[in-house]
Design a protein around this motif. Sequence first.
Motif, PDB file in Angstrom:
ATOM      1  N   TYR A 195      -0.898 -25.762   7.809  1.00 50.52           N
ATOM      2  CA  TYR A 195      -0.222 -27.021   8.081  1.00 50.52           C
ATOM      3  C   TYR A 195       1.274 -26.891   7.838  1.00 50.52           C
ATOM      4  O   TYR A 195       1.719 -26.097   7.005  1.00 50.52           O
ATOM      5  N   LEU A 196       2.029 -27.681   8.569  1.00 50.79           N
ATOM      6  CA  LEU A 196       3.466 -27.785   8.362  1.00 50.79           C
ATOM      7  C   LEU A 196       3.782 -29.254   8.094  1.00 50.79           C
ATOM      8  O   LEU A 196       3.658 -30.096   8.980  1.00 50.79           O
ATOM      9  N   ARG A 197       4.149 -29.534   6.864  1.00 52.24           N
ATOM     10  CA  ARG A 197       4.552 -30.891   6.524  1.00 52.24           C
ATOM     11  C   ARG A 197       6.064 -30.993   6.686  1.00 52.24           C
ATOM     12  O   ARG A 197       6.807 -30.187   6.124  1.00 52.24           O
ATOM     13  N   MET A 198       6.478 -31.972   7.463  1.00 51.95           N
ATOM     14  CA  MET A 198       7.896 -32.140   7.772  1.00 51.95           C
ATOM     15  C   MET A 198       8.336 -33.516   7.291  1.00 51.95           C
ATOM     16  O   MET A 198       7.768 -34.528   7.731  1.00 51.95           O
ATOM     17  N   ALA A 199       9.282 -33.548   6.398  1.00 48.64           N
ATOM     18  CA  ALA A 199       9.767 -34.810   5.840  1.00 48.64           C
ATOM     19  C   ALA A 199      11.249 -34.979   6.156  1.00 48.64           C
ATOM     20  O   ALA A 199      11.951 -34.025   6.504  1.00 48.64           O
ATOM     21  N   ASN A 200      11.715 -36.221   6.000  1.00 49.92           N
ATOM     22  CA  ASN A 200      13.124 -36.542   6.256  1.00 49.92           C
ATOM     23  C   ASN A 200      13.577 -35.945   7.588  1.00 49.92           C
ATOM     24  O   ASN A 200      14.611 -35.262   7.673  1.00 49.92           O
ATOM     25  N   LEU A 201      12.801 -36.210   8.610  1.00 45.10           N
ATOM     26  CA  LEU A 201      13.067 -35.605   9.920  1.00 45.10           C
ATOM     27  C   LEU A 201      14.387 -36.082  10.499  1.00 45.10           C
ATOM     28  O   LEU A 201      14.790 -37.246  10.313  1.00 45.10           O
ATOM     29  N   LYS A 202      15.038 -35.174  11.217  1.00 45.03           N
ATOM     30  CA  LYS A 202      16.328 -35.435  11.830  1.00 45.03           C
ATOM     31  C   LYS A 202      16.210 -35.244  13.348  1.00 45.03           C
ATOM     32  O   LYS A 202      15.338 -34.489  13.807  1.00 45.03           O
ATOM     33  N   PRO A 203      17.085 -35.856  14.112  1.00 41.90           N
ATOM     34  CA  PRO A 203      17.024 -35.658  15.575  1.00 41.90           C
ATOM     35  C   PRO A 203      17.083 -34.188  15.983  1.00 41.90           C
ATOM     36  O   PRO A 203      16.445 -33.791  16.964  1.00 41.90           O
ATOM     37  N   GLU A 204      17.791 -33.379  15.216  1.00 42.54           N
ATOM     38  CA  GLU A 204      17.884 -31.952  15.560  1.00 42.54           C
ATOM     39  C   GLU A 204      16.596 -31.181  15.288  1.00 42.54           C
ATOM     40  O   GLU A 204      16.490 -30.009  15.631  1.00 42.54           O
ATOM     41  N   ASP A 205      15.619 -31.831  14.692  1.00 44.60           N
ATOM     42  CA  ASP A 205      14.301 -31.209  14.521  1.00 44.60           C
ATOM     43  C   ASP A 205      13.450 -31.343  15.776  1.00 44.60           C
ATOM     44  O   ASP A 205      12.342 -30.781  15.854  1.00 44.60           O
ATOM     45  N   THR A 206      13.934 -32.079  16.746  1.00 46.23           N
ATOM     46  CA  THR A 206      13.197 -32.266  17.995  1.00 46.23           C
ATOM     47  C   THR A 206      12.980 -30.937  18.701  1.00 46.23           C
ATOM     48  O   THR A 206      13.880 -30.097  18.760  1.00 46.23           O
ATOM     49  N   GLY A 207      11.776 -30.747  19.211  1.00 49.08           N
ATOM     50  CA  GLY A 207      11.477 -29.534  19.946  1.00 49.08           C
ATOM     51  C   GLY A 207       9.986 -29.333  20.080  1.00 49.08           C
ATOM     52  O   GLY A 207       9.188 -30.138  19.578  1.00 49.08           O
ATOM     53  N   VAL A 208       9.607 -28.268  20.767  1.00 46.55           N
ATOM     54  CA  VAL A 208       8.203 -27.876  20.833  1.00 46.55           C
ATOM     55  C   VAL A 208       7.957 -26.899  19.686  1.00 46.55           C
ATOM     56  O   VAL A 208       8.677 -25.905  19.543  1.00 46.55           O
ATOM     57  N   TYR A 209       6.958 -27.209  18.899  1.00 47.83           N
ATOM     58  CA  TYR A 209       6.622 -26.388  17.734  1.00 47.83           C
ATOM     59  C   TYR A 209       5.405 -25.533  18.060  1.00 47.83           C
ATOM     60  O   TYR A 209       4.369 -26.043  18.501  1.00 47.83           O
ATOM     61  N   TYR A 210       5.558 -24.238  17.815  1.00 45.94           N
ATOM     62  CA  TYR A 210       4.501 -23.264  18.048  1.00 45.94           C
ATOM     63  C   TYR A 210       4.117 -22.625  16.726  1.00 45.94           C
ATOM     64  O   TYR A 210       4.982 -22.361  15.887  1.00 45.94           O
ATOM     65  N   TYR A 246       8.515 -18.824   3.403  1.00 47.89           N
ATOM     66  CA  TYR A 246       9.893 -18.629   3.844  1.00 47.89           C
ATOM     67  C   TYR A 246      10.279 -19.835   4.704  1.00 47.89           C
ATOM     68  O   TYR A 246       9.465 -20.337   5.481  1.00 47.89           O
ATOM     69  N   TYR A 247      11.546 -20.255   4.555  1.00 45.30           N
ATOM     70  CA  TYR A 247      12.026 -21.395   5.327  1.00 45.30           C
ATOM     71  C   TYR A 247      13.427 -21.134   5.852  1.00 45.30           C
ATOM     72  O   TYR A 247      14.259 -20.537   5.159  1.00 45.30           O
ATOM     73  N   ALA A 248      13.664 -21.581   7.068  1.00 50.64           N
ATOM     74  CA  ALA A 248      15.016 -21.533   7.604  1.00 50.64           C
ATOM     75  C   ALA A 248      15.909 -22.475   6.799  1.00 50.64           C
ATOM     76  O   ALA A 248      15.441 -23.493   6.274  1.00 50.64           O
ATOM     77  N   ASP A 249      17.177 -22.140   6.706  1.00 60.87           N
ATOM     78  CA  ASP A 249      18.109 -22.966   5.931  1.00 60.87           C
ATOM     79  C   ASP A 249      18.117 -24.415   6.422  1.00 60.87           C
ATOM     80  O   ASP A 249      18.270 -25.346   5.626  1.00 60.87           O
ATOM     81  N   SER A 250      17.928 -24.598   7.711  1.00 58.02           N
ATOM     82  CA  SER A 250      18.023 -25.928   8.295  1.00 58.02           C
ATOM     83  C   SER A 250      16.886 -26.850   7.870  1.00 58.02           C
ATOM     84  O   SER A 250      16.989 -28.071   8.019  1.00 58.02           O
ATOM     85  N   VAL A 251      15.802 -26.278   7.319  1.00 58.74           N
ATOM     86  CA  VAL A 251      14.655 -27.110   6.960  1.00 58.74           C
ATOM     87  C   VAL A 251      14.285 -27.006   5.483  1.00 58.74           C
ATOM     88  O   VAL A 251      13.363 -27.698   5.033  1.00 58.74           O
ATOM     89  N   LYS A 252      14.975 -26.178   4.723  1.00 56.68           N
ATOM     90  CA  LYS A 252      14.653 -26.019   3.305  1.00 56.68           C
ATOM     91  C   LYS A 252      14.733 -27.350   2.580  1.00 56.68           C
ATOM     92  O   LYS A 252      15.678 -28.119   2.755  1.00 56.68           O
ATOM     93  N   GLY A 253      13.728 -27.576   1.754  1.00 48.74           N
ATOM     94  CA  GLY A 253      13.686 -28.819   1.002  1.00 48.74           C
ATOM     95  C   GLY A 253      13.057 -29.968   1.773  1.00 48.74           C
ATOM     96  O   GLY A 253      12.771 -31.022   1.191  1.00 48.74           O
ATOM     97  N   ARG A 254      12.846 -29.795   3.076  1.00 51.59           N
ATOM     98  CA  ARG A 254      12.254 -30.861   3.895  1.00 51.59           C
ATOM     99  C   ARG A 254      10.902 -30.461   4.476  1.00 51.59           C
ATOM    100  O   ARG A 254      10.034 -31.311   4.675  1.00 51.59           O
ATOM    101  N   PHE A 255      10.720 -29.192   4.778  1.00 49.59           N
ATOM    102  CA  PHE A 255       9.480 -28.702   5.374  1.00 49.59           C
ATOM    103  C   PHE A 255       8.710 -27.887   4.348  1.00 49.59           C
ATOM    104  O   PHE A 255       9.317 -27.189   3.515  1.00 49.59           O
ATOM    105  N   SER A 256       7.393 -27.933   4.439  1.00 51.42           N
ATOM    106  CA  SER A 256       6.565 -27.067   3.609  1.00 51.42           C
ATOM    107  C   SER A 256       5.324 -26.658   4.398  1.00 51.42           C
ATOM    108  O   SER A 256       4.779 -27.450   5.176  1.00 51.42           O
ATOM    109  N   SER A 257       4.896 -25.430   4.189  1.00 50.84           N
ATOM    110  CA  SER A 257       3.751 -24.889   4.916  1.00 50.84           C
ATOM    111  C   SER A 257       2.678 -24.490   3.918  1.00 50.84           C
ATOM    112  O   SER A 257       2.998 -23.958   2.847  1.00 50.84           O
ATOM    113  N   PHE A 258       1.418 -24.759   4.258  1.00 54.43           N
ATOM    114  CA  PHE A 258       0.339 -24.419   3.348  1.00 54.43           C
ATOM    115  C   PHE A 258      -0.939 -24.177   4.125  1.00 54.43           C
ATOM    116  O   PHE A 258      -1.104 -24.647   5.256  1.00 54.43           O
ATOM    117  N   ARG A 259      -1.813 -23.411   3.496  1.00 53.11           N
ATOM    118  CA  ARG A 259      -3.085 -23.038   4.128  1.00 53.11           C
ATOM    119  C   ARG A 259      -4.235 -23.938   3.656  1.00 53.11           C
ATOM    120  O   ARG A 259      -4.224 -24.413   2.516  1.00 53.11           O
TER     121      ARG A 259
END
Length: 124
Positions: A80-95, A59-72
């Motif tokens: 793992y969380l692979r994050m591509a085409n990162l944007k300034p609004e992706d800034t934050g602490v990830y838990y 499942y992915y939030a609309d804001s990251v669909k097509g850019r983020f992918s998660s896999f075991r």
Amino acid sequence: QVKLVESGGELVEPGGTLRLACTGSGFSLTGHTITWFRQTPGREREGVASIDAPSDREYYADSVKGRFSSFRDNAKNAVYLRMANLKPEDTGVYYCAAGSTVISVWLPNEYDYWGQGTQVTVSS
């Protein structure tokens, strides 16, 4: 001792790629839904990516669909969380959070275990 540890956060330029890791100890991640949340100052913690158990449906939030992918990686007891085409609004602490009986993946109180977070900063 049950523990989740996130790693991989760093400063990256817009358009860049990062891979975050969530590693478990003291329990198996395989039987748990693992969800990535991010938090920025002044905003509530929001779920961005989730991989459930036992189906591994993603499942992915609309804001990251097509850019983020998660896999075991079960051999490493990690997600793992692979994050591509990162944007300034992706800034934050990830838990990452792990839950064994999650019904609604985006609700933080559904989760049993949390990591300490890793900082991602997207800036030029």
